[in-house]
Design a protein around this motif. Structure first.
Motif, PDB file in Angstrom:
ATOM      1  N   LEU A   1       0.828  -1.197   0.000  1.00  0.00           N
ATOM      2  CA  LEU A   1       0.000   0.000   0.000  1.00  0.00           C
ATOM      3  C   LEU A   1       0.869   1.256   0.000  1.00  0.00           C
ATOM      4  CD1 LEU A   1      -2.669  -1.086   2.637  1.00  0.00           C
ATOM      5  CD2 LEU A   1      -3.095  -0.703   0.202  1.00  0.00           C
ATOM      6  N   PRO A   2       0.345   2.367  -0.537  1.00  0.00           N
ATOM      7  CA  PRO A   2       1.115   3.618  -0.489  1.00  0.00           C
ATOM      8  C   PRO A   2       1.548   3.989   0.927  1.00  0.00           C
ATOM      9  CG  PRO A   2      -0.780   3.840  -1.946  1.00  0.00           C
ATOM     10  CD  PRO A   2      -0.912   2.508  -1.279  1.00  0.00           C
ATOM     11  N   VAL A   3       0.635   3.767   1.908  1.00  0.00           N
ATOM     12  CA  VAL A   3       0.972   3.982   3.320  1.00  0.00           C
ATOM     13  C   VAL A   3       0.509   2.747   4.090  1.00  0.00           C
ATOM     14  CG1 VAL A   3       0.725   5.451   5.343  1.00  0.00           C
ATOM     15  CG2 VAL A   3       0.664   6.479   3.056  1.00  0.00           C
ATOM     16  N   PRO A   4       1.364   1.770   4.306  1.00  0.00           N
ATOM     17  CA  PRO A   4       0.950   0.540   4.993  1.00  0.00           C
ATOM     18  C   PRO A   4       0.523   0.821   6.437  1.00  0.00           C
ATOM     19  CG  PRO A   4       3.045   0.237   3.855  1.00  0.00           C
ATOM     20  CD  PRO A   4       2.750   1.701   3.848  1.00  0.00           C
TER      21      PRO A   4
ATOM     22  N   ALA B   1      -9.638  -1.188   7.071  1.00  0.00           N
ATOM     23  CA  ALA B   1     -10.238  -0.260   8.033  1.00  0.00           C
ATOM     24  C   ALA B   1     -10.034  -0.745   9.461  1.00  0.00           C
ATOM     25  CB  ALA B   1     -11.724  -0.087   7.741  1.00  0.00           C
ATOM     26  N   SER B   2     -10.086  -2.051   9.672  1.00  0.00           N
ATOM     27  CA  SER B   2      -9.846  -2.616  10.997  1.00  0.00           C
ATOM     28  C   SER B   2      -8.408  -2.356  11.444  1.00  0.00           C
ATOM     29  CB  SER B   2     -10.120  -4.123  10.989  1.00  0.00           C
ATOM     30  OG  SER B   2      -9.741  -4.717  12.209  1.00  0.00           O
ATOM     31  N   ALA B   3      -7.456  -2.528  10.516  1.00  0.00           N
ATOM     32  CA  ALA B   3      -6.067  -2.261  10.863  1.00  0.00           C
ATOM     33  C   ALA B   3      -5.847  -0.793  11.206  1.00  0.00           C
ATOM     34  CB  ALA B   3      -5.161  -2.668   9.706  1.00  0.00           C
ATOM     35  N   LEU B   4      -6.613   0.085  10.583  1.00  0.00           N
ATOM     36  CA  LEU B   4      -6.467   1.519  10.832  1.00  0.00           C
ATOM     37  C   LEU B   4      -7.146   1.961  12.125  1.00  0.00           C
ATOM     38  CD1 LEU B   4      -7.099   2.814   7.196  1.00  0.00           C
ATOM     39  CD2 LEU B   4      -4.902   2.750   8.408  1.00  0.00           C
ATOM     40  N   THR B   5      -8.178   1.210  12.559  1.00  0.00           N
ATOM     41  CA  THR B   5      -8.983   1.652  13.704  1.00  0.00           C
ATOM     42  C   THR B   5      -9.001   0.679  14.875  1.00  0.00           C
ATOM     43  OG1 THR B   5     -11.000   0.604  12.843  1.00  0.00           O
ATOM     44  CG2 THR B   5     -10.545   2.881  12.146  1.00  0.00           C
ATOM     45  N   GLY B   6      -8.731  -0.605  14.622  1.00  0.00           N
ATOM     46  CA  GLY B   6      -8.856  -1.615  15.668  1.00  0.00           C
ATOM     47  C   GLY B   6     -10.247  -2.206  15.787  1.00  0.00           C
TER      48      GLY B   6
ATOM     49  N   GLU C   1     -13.092  -2.799 -10.459  1.00  0.00           N
ATOM     50  CA  GLU C   1     -13.020  -4.117  -9.824  1.00  0.00           C
ATOM     51  C   GLU C   1     -11.799  -4.893 -10.305  1.00  0.00           C
ATOM     52  OE1 GLU C   1     -17.290  -5.470  -8.253  1.00  0.00           O
ATOM     53  OE2 GLU C   1     -16.917  -6.024 -10.340  1.00  0.00           O
ATOM     54  N   THR C   2     -11.470  -4.758 -11.584  1.00  0.00           N
ATOM     55  CA  THR C   2     -10.292  -5.450 -12.117  1.00  0.00           C
ATOM     56  C   THR C   2      -9.014  -4.915 -11.487  1.00  0.00           C
ATOM     57  OG1 THR C   2     -11.446  -5.900 -14.204  1.00  0.00           O
ATOM     58  CG2 THR C   2      -9.036  -6.016 -14.223  1.00  0.00           C
ATOM     59  N   SER C   3      -8.905  -3.592 -11.363  1.00  0.00           N
ATOM     60  CA  SER C   3      -7.728  -3.002 -10.718  1.00  0.00           C
ATOM     61  C   SER C   3      -7.599  -3.487  -9.281  1.00  0.00           C
ATOM     62  CB  SER C   3      -7.822  -1.472 -10.750  1.00  0.00           C
ATOM     63  OG  SER C   3      -7.702  -0.980 -12.062  1.00  0.00           O
ATOM     64  N   LEU C   4      -8.722  -3.523  -8.557  1.00  0.00           N
ATOM     65  CA  LEU C   4      -8.683  -3.990  -7.179  1.00  0.00           C
ATOM     66  C   LEU C   4      -8.181  -5.427  -7.090  1.00  0.00           C
ATOM     67  CD1 LEU C   4     -12.017  -2.452  -5.848  1.00  0.00           C
ATOM     68  CD2 LEU C   4      -9.727  -1.919  -5.001  1.00  0.00           C
ATOM     69  N   MET C   5      -8.696  -6.301  -7.959  1.00  0.00           N
ATOM     70  CA  MET C   5      -8.288  -7.704  -7.895  1.00  0.00           C
ATOM     71  C   MET C   5      -6.862  -7.911  -8.389  1.00  0.00           C
ATOM     72  SD  MET C   5     -10.632  -9.259  -6.348  1.00  0.00           S
ATOM     73  CE  MET C   5     -10.164 -10.971  -6.616  1.00  0.00           C
ATOM     74  N   LEU C   6      -6.413  -7.092  -9.345  1.00  0.00           N
ATOM     75  CA  LEU C   6      -5.014  -7.180  -9.774  1.00  0.00           C
ATOM     76  C   LEU C   6      -4.069  -6.866  -8.622  1.00  0.00           C
ATOM     77  CD1 LEU C   6      -5.165  -5.502 -13.303  1.00  0.00           C
ATOM     78  CD2 LEU C   6      -4.452  -7.856 -12.811  1.00  0.00           C
ATOM     79  N   PHE C   7      -4.528  -6.030  -7.694  1.00  0.00           N
ATOM     80  CA  PHE C   7      -3.713  -5.702  -6.528  1.00  0.00           C
ATOM     81  C   PHE C   7      -3.930  -6.691  -5.381  1.00  0.00           C
ATOM     82  CE2 PHE C   7      -3.196  -3.398  -2.451  1.00  0.00           C
ATOM     83  CZ  PHE C   7      -1.821  -3.208  -2.517  1.00  0.00           C
TER      84      PHE C   7
ATOM     85  N   ALA D   1      -4.218  -0.434  -5.942  1.00  0.00           N
ATOM     86  CA  ALA D   1      -3.619  -0.079  -4.652  1.00  0.00           C
ATOM     87  C   ALA D   1      -4.152   1.256  -4.157  1.00  0.00           C
ATOM     88  CB  ALA D   1      -2.095  -0.039  -4.777  1.00  0.00           C
ATOM     89  N   LEU D   2      -4.242   2.216  -5.047  1.00  0.00           N
ATOM     90  CA  LEU D   2      -4.738   3.539  -4.665  1.00  0.00           C
ATOM     91  C   LEU D   2      -6.200   3.488  -4.271  1.00  0.00           C
ATOM     92  CD1 LEU D   2      -4.056   6.543  -4.426  1.00  0.00           C
ATOM     93  CD2 LEU D   2      -4.666   6.784  -6.850  1.00  0.00           C
ATOM     94  N   LEU D   3      -6.993   2.699  -5.020  1.00  0.00           N
ATOM     95  CA  LEU D   3      -8.428   2.638  -4.748  1.00  0.00           C
ATOM     96  C   LEU D   3      -8.725   1.952  -3.420  1.00  0.00           C
ATOM     97  CD1 LEU D   3     -11.299   3.215  -5.604  1.00  0.00           C
ATOM     98  CD2 LEU D   3     -11.214   1.197  -7.098  1.00  0.00           C
ATOM     99  N   ILE D   4      -8.089   0.824  -3.140  1.00  0.00           N
ATOM    100  CA  ILE D   4      -8.369   0.142  -1.871  1.00  0.00           C
ATOM    101  C   ILE D   4      -7.888   0.985  -0.701  1.00  0.00           C
ATOM    102  CG2 ILE D   4      -6.229  -1.208  -1.735  1.00  0.00           C
ATOM    103  CD1 ILE D   4      -9.777  -2.397  -0.774  1.00  0.00           C
ATOM    104  N   SER D   5      -6.818   1.756  -0.889  1.00  0.00           N
ATOM    105  CA  SER D   5      -6.357   2.660   0.173  1.00  0.00           C
ATOM    106  C   SER D   5      -7.429   3.685   0.504  1.00  0.00           C
ATOM    107  CB  SER D   5      -5.073   3.369  -0.241  1.00  0.00           C
ATOM    108  OG  SER D   5      -4.011   2.467  -0.374  1.00  0.00           O
TER     109      SER D   5
END
Length: 263
Positions: free
Chosen positions: A9-12, A66-71, A179-185, A235-239
């Motif tokens: 991710l751009p910012v893991p 979102a869980s990783a970002l918030t708990g 959707e294709t971009s998301l799955m490619l990532f 990667a950008l979209l899921i972020s």
């Protein structure tokens, strides 16, 4: 357990998602005051190039980030849902009826409420589920009142910017560029990349009065231009989707009804 794609991710995120099924009950009890996330996907055709569980991967991945970002804790995803519109033309689609999904969600919510959670956010990645999930939320609002605050949100329209990314190549999109971009990532090994260049199929629903089934609007199950999909865009979209859901979780944690009323 941290998904492998987090590192790309751009910012893991700095921590792992809180997956409820991996916790012992005393540890699950520590999450009772938080917003419980329920990802809802589908088991259906996604054109000649994407796997059948595409919607489930997107819903689950958005919740995990979102869980990783918030708990916030994440329930296991519902992988069977309302895919009636995709018909039996293309093998691999398995659908529930609307009332089945509604009842399933209501029973999960009832268990959450009885166990001690008081906030549930349903995170949906399949358009065909939207009506049933909104009806389920309305019924839960009536049945449980303030004992369990429940809402549903769709991953593809968490923000206007995200919505624009999904609709730029088709208004009635499916297995398209986004959707294709998301799955490619998220799951590149599951994408049949050699079919991408010939998978594009236009949106034929413009101007239609009736909501026609996909077998009557698409030649191959696609609506949009998956040939435009890229790993970088995924990667950008899921972020952005994870960030937007994390913002909703933060608001949901402290939200209360604007007025008090006791029947």
């Amino acid at each position: 357990m941290t998904p492998s794609w987090f590192a790309q991710l751009p910012v893991p995120p700095v921590r792992s998602p809180v997956r409820l099924e991996r916790l012992a009950w005393p540890d699950a009890a520590h999450t009772l005051q938080d917003v419980l996330l329920l990802p809802v996907g589908a088991m259906e055709q996604h054109g000649p190039h994407l796997p059948l569980h595409t919607d489930t991967v997107i819903a689950e991945s958005t919740c995990q980030l979102a869980s990783a970002l918030t708990g916030a804790p994440v329930l296991p995803a519902l992988g069977y849902s309302v895919s009636l519109g995709h018909t039996v033309k293309w093998p691999g689609t398995f659908s529930l009826f609307h009332e089945t999904l509604m009842l399933t969600v209501r029973e999960i919510a009832q268990w959450a409420a009885d166990t001690g959670w008081n906030r549930l956010l349903i995170v949906n990645s399949h358009y065909g589920n939207d009506a049933a999930l909104r009806c389920a939320v309305d019924r839960l609002r009536h049945d449980l009142g303030g004992n369990l605050l429940t809402a549903t949100r769709n991953t593809w329209d968490l923000t206007p910017e995200i919505a624009g990314r999904f609709t730029h190549d088709a208004a009635d999109w499916h297995a398209n560029e986004a959707e294709t971009s998301l799955m490619l990532f998220l799951d590149p090994a599951a994408v049949v990349k050699e079919r991408l260049s010939t998978a594009d199929d236009p949106d034929r629903t413009m101007g239609c009065v009736f909501p026609h089934r996909v077998a009557h609007t698409s030649l191959n199950g696609v609506t949009g231009r998956p040939s435009l999909g890229t790993v970088e865009q995924g990667a950008l979209l899921i972020s952005r989707m994870g960030d937007a859901l994390a913002d909703l979780i933060q608001k949901a944690r402290v939200e209360h009804p604007p007025l008090t009323w006791a029947p």
